[in-house]
Design a protein around this motif. Structure first.
Motif, short mmCIF file in Angstrom:
data_model
loop_
_atom_site.label_atom_id
_atom_site.label_comp_id
_atom_site.label_asym_id
_atom_site.label_seq_id
_atom_site.Cartn_x
_atom_site.Cartn_y
_atom_site.Cartn_z
N UNK A 486 48.96 43.56 46.53
CA UNK A 486 48.82 44.82 47.00
C UNK A 486 48.45 44.98 48.27
N UNK A 487 47.18 45.09 48.72
CA UNK A 487 46.73 45.34 50.03
C UNK A 487 46.40 43.99 50.75
N UNK A 488 46.93 44.22 52.15
CA UNK A 488 46.45 43.17 53.02
C UNK A 488 45.62 43.42 54.22
N UNK A 569 36.83 42.25 50.21
CA UNK A 569 36.28 41.47 48.90
C UNK A 569 35.51 42.24 48.13
N UNK A 570 34.54 42.93 48.64
CA UNK A 570 33.78 43.89 47.99
C UNK A 570 34.07 44.95 47.24
N UNK A 571 35.31 45.52 47.65
CA UNK A 571 36.06 46.78 47.13
C UNK A 571 36.35 46.34 45.73
N UNK A 572 36.80 44.91 45.09
CA UNK A 572 36.89 44.46 43.83
C UNK A 572 38.12 45.44 43.21
N UNK A 589 43.95 39.00 51.19
CA UNK A 589 45.06 39.34 50.37
C UNK A 589 44.83 39.79 48.99
N UNK A 590 44.99 40.99 48.56
CA UNK A 590 44.48 41.46 47.14
C UNK A 590 45.52 41.70 46.36
N UNK A 591 45.57 40.80 44.98
CA UNK A 591 46.59 40.59 43.97
C UNK A 591 46.00 41.40 42.95
N UNK A 592 47.03 42.32 42.35
CA UNK A 592 46.35 43.02 41.25
C UNK A 592 47.57 43.15 40.26
N UNK A 619 38.69 43.52 32.78
CA UNK A 619 38.41 43.59 34.20
C UNK A 619 37.32 44.16 34.62
N UNK A 620 36.73 44.07 35.93
CA UNK A 620 35.76 44.71 36.36
C UNK A 620 35.95 46.25 36.51
N UNK A 621 34.76 46.75 36.71
CA UNK A 621 34.70 48.24 36.65
C UNK A 621 35.77 48.74 37.80
N UNK A 622 35.37 48.25 39.04
CA UNK A 622 36.37 48.68 40.40
C UNK A 622 37.70 48.57 39.96
N UNK A 623 38.08 47.39 39.27
CA UNK A 623 39.74 47.36 39.12
C UNK A 623 40.05 48.25 38.04
#
Length: 769
Positions: A486-488, A569-572, A589-592, A619-623
């Protein structure tokens, strides 16, 4: 003390001949269920019976019981009930070689241990003749003759100029024209009534036969003796013609309702080109009947051909049309290693496939079996119709007799009393009542199979009506179950950071690594060769790229992590890994798990159906919140462990919610079973699909709404049919008894009621188009 009841251990499907109305199917069912250890369901629309029985009973005993009720029966096959049909996910490991019929056929089989006494005897010639209900072409011929001659009789009897012109010859001409109608065209009614009378029972045919016999007998005597000018030959002609036309239309419409299942049965290939080595060791193609195909055989599928059976692609690339099996409109790209399903159509490429399942074990055979099982069952609303039908015909006979007597004792003549009595007999035929549920169920489940929706039983329809909450498992349901980049976030050019990370991850088989490499390839980035690749367990990986050591993984691998990378990293919102060199992280690099493109629209459609969607995920609450926001779900339950899913469903039920659960994994099986309605994605595991009430062959949330919508519409049609059938008879019988309904009109109305019920059911064929 009564003997203990045997528990059903085997199941047999019987083809039943001779049924004409709901009272027929109800009587056969009642007769079979009186046998110890027997559970039977008889379906008028499919003309089949499913019987579960236990030793010492045999199939021969069951067939004899049906014959003793006055009907014909022949076994379609014997299968053990201990092994219910389930669907295997294409790509699951092939099990042991299945038991099949002769030459590997996919049909039901006799089990080892069956003995000759399990085979049903041939029906006695008289029973076979008596209950071989006229097929559609015979009905058509009889209807044509009855209509032509009946029209002439009505013309002579009711058009005054014609009647006056013929004078005294008119009644005799009516008699001559009516004789073939009564004796030949109406013969199916008389024959069935006579056989039923021999077995001390009555059906719709009994009402028709008695009604037209009374009208014909009275008229013949009146012509021969001249004691009355009131003749009812036109009633015989018109009623017989109306009923035959109605039965012919009904037979054609019922056949159309079964067409969806027939199309499934016809999907399979008839022959296949297998690869075998010749004496010199070269591979040669040999075309054989598909029944002879065995597990492990390699076969060729040319462009445009049907894939013969479930298997794994060994060689070739193509696009496969799976629409008839899964309902998926777009072709699916396949290549080496992909699983393919028998009955689907190969597109542009030549494929070599290794067979993994054959015969009754194939996906197509299992789909067909599930649909057949669903069509054989009965919805709870049908039970009321069955109870009514069991006493309906005898009650009508009593009402007709009372009607005749009351008209006589109130000073009316025999002629005046006969007409309302005949009208009662004819108008009361419970055809529509018997067809109300099975025809709708037949059409609805067949249409569902075409859309990739397998409704396991008619009782499921009732469940969909009360559902108010849908719990969607995130991974593999709302999302694709496959991670994507996803995001870079980087300190300089994104492509440079991605290139460095992908170069290292080429050496890893981790899903996150594959997502990063795939994203680089999609961008057309040429990846340099990595040297000295090292896997860092629990941390990440490192390797030498163009002489520089690059690390990909957790923050602990780096001495310095810039603030904006730490924020990523903290955005989760997924799984974020860092990439960097010389001790400093230069990119995040965020993989989802990718959300399915159709999920948002599907959730909106669920809301339109009055359902509240919940998202359930480990998954965690953010995801979880990020995915829920994308698809429009307000209620999210995150950090749910697999063993806790069942408890979450139970908690919602305790709040008073009626819950449908949608999932696809082994860890969903308990939750699917606990839910008021369990729905399994067809791309999921066998265990999940066995636990579910509805199997969705397309891995798409949109099919959830489609399945609930189709189920509710089918139930709605069933109720419309039953209301019409009950209301029609309730209103029409008193009208006939009070002399307000001419027998000819009664015949036409009765025939029309059955046709309307069947045509109303056939509307389901257009669902989703």
């Amino acid at each position: 003390m009564s003997a203990p009841t045997h528990q059903p251990t085997e199941s047999i499907d019987l083809a039943i001949t001779g049924m004409t109305c709901a009272s027929c199917s109800a009587r056969i069912e009642r007769k079979l269920n009186k046998l110890e250890g027997v559970e039977a369901a008889v379906n008028l629309a499919t003309e089949k019976a499913r019987v579960q029985y236990a030793a010492p009973l045999t199939v021969a005993d069951i067939v004899k019981t049906v014959q003793s009720a006055g009907y014909g029966a022949a076994p379609l096959g014997s299968v053990p009930t201990a092994a219910p049909a389930t669907l295997e996910r294409p790509g699951s490991p092939a099990g042991s070689e299945p038991l099949t019929g002769p030459e590997g056929s996919a049909g039901p089989v006799r089990q080892s241990g069956d003995h000759d006494e399990h085979r049903a005897p041939e029906p006695a010639p008289e029973d076979h003749l008596a209950h071989d209900v006229a097929p559609a072409d015979s009905l058509r011929r009889r209807a044509i003759v009855a209509s032509a001659l009946g029209a002439l009789v009505v013309l002579i009897a009711m058009v005054m100029p014609v009647r006056d012109a013929l004078g005294g010859a008119g009644p005799w001409l009516e008699l001559v024209l009516t004789i073939p109608i009564y004796t030949w065209a109406a013969w199916p009614f008389h024959r069935a009534a006579a056989i039923n009378a021999r077995h001390l029972s009555s059906t719709m045919d009994t009402l028709v036969s008695i009604g037209i016999t009374a009208a014909f007998g009275w008229s013949v005597v009146a012509v021969l003796t001249g004691f009355s000018d009131h003749l009812y030959f036109e009633v015989v002609g018109a009623v017989t013609a109306f009923l035959l036309i109605g039965r012919y239309i009904e037979a054609r419409a019922k056949a159309q309702g079964r067409s969806a299942l027939h199309s499934l049965l016809e999907l399979g290939a008839k022959d296949v080109a297998v690869l075998r080595t010749d004496g010199a060791g070269a591979w040669r193609e040999h075309r054989i009947p598909v029944e002879q195909l065995s597990i492990g055989a390699n076969f060729v599928v040319r462009p445009g051909e049907k894939i013969a059976t479930d298997g794994t692609v060994l060689e070739g690339d193509s696009a496969v049309d799976t629409s008839m099996v899964t309902g998926e409109s777009m072709p699916v790209e396949v290549s080496e290693g992909h699983e393919v399903v028998g009955g689907t159509i190969n597109g542009h490429g030549r494929l070599i496939v290794r067979a993994t399942r054959v015969g009754a074990e194939t996906t197509l055979a299992r789909i067909t079996k599930l649909v057949e099982d669903a069509q054989m069952g009965k919805a709870p609303v049908q039970r009321l119709a069955d109870r009514v039908s069991a006493v309906f015909v005898p009650a009508v006979l009593v009402i007709a007799a009372v009607t005749l007597l009351l008209w006589l004792v109130t000073g009316h003549g025999v002629t005046e009393a006969l007409e309302p009595a005949v009208a009662v007999l004819i108008i009361a035929c419970p055809c529509a009542l018997g067809l109300a549920t099975p025809t709708a169920l037949l059409t609805g489940t067949g249409r569902g199979a075409q859309l990739g929706i397998l409704i396991k039983g008619p009782q499921i329809l009732e469940s969909t009506r009360t559902i108010d909450t849908v719990v969607l498992d995130k991974t593999g349901t709302v999302t694709t179950g496959e991670p994507v980049l996803g995001d870079i976030v980087s300190t300089f050019r994104e492509d440079a950071v991605l290139k460095a990370a992908a170069a290292v991850e080429q050496g890893s088989e981790h899903p996150i690594a594959r997502a990063i490499v795939s994203a680089a390839e999609d961008r057309g980035i040429d990846l340099p060769r990595v040297r000295s690749f090292t896997n860092l367990p629990g941390q990440g990986a490192e390797g030498s790229v163009n002489g520089m050591t690059v690390r990909v993984g957790k923050p602990d691998l780096f001495e310095e992590v810039p603030a904006h990378l730490q924020a990523a990293l903290d955005a989760g919102t997924g799984t974020t890994v860092l990439v960097g060199w010389e001790g400093t992280a230069h990119g995040a690099l965020t993989v989802a798990d990718a959300v399915r493109p159709t999920s948002a629209a599907a959730v909106s459609r669920l809301r339109e159906l009055g359902l509240t969607p919940y998202l359930l995920t480990g998954d965690n609450e953010h995801t979880a919140a990020a995915v829920a926001q994308q698809v429009g779900i307000d209620h999210v339950q995150a950090n749910v462990l697999p063993q806790d899913k069942h408890a979450r469903i139970t908690a919602l039920q305790r709040e008073g919610r009626v819950v449908a659960m949608v999932g696809d994994g082994v860890n969903d099986a308990a939750a699917l079973a606990q839910a008021d309605l369990g729905m399994a994605m067809g791309s999921g595991t066998d265990v999940a699909m066995e636990s579910a009430d509805i199997v969705l062959m397309r891995a798409d949330v949109d099919t959830v709404a489609e399945a609930i919508g189709l189920s509710r519409q089918t139930l709605r049609v069933i109720k419309q049919n039953l209301v019409w059938a009950f209301g029609y008879n309730t209103a029409a019988i008193p009208l006939a008894a009070f002399g307000l309904l001419n027998p000819m009109i009664a015949g036409g109305a009765m025939a029309l009621s059955s046709v309307l019920v069947v045509l109303n059911s056939l509307r389901l064929r257009g669902y989703g188009r």
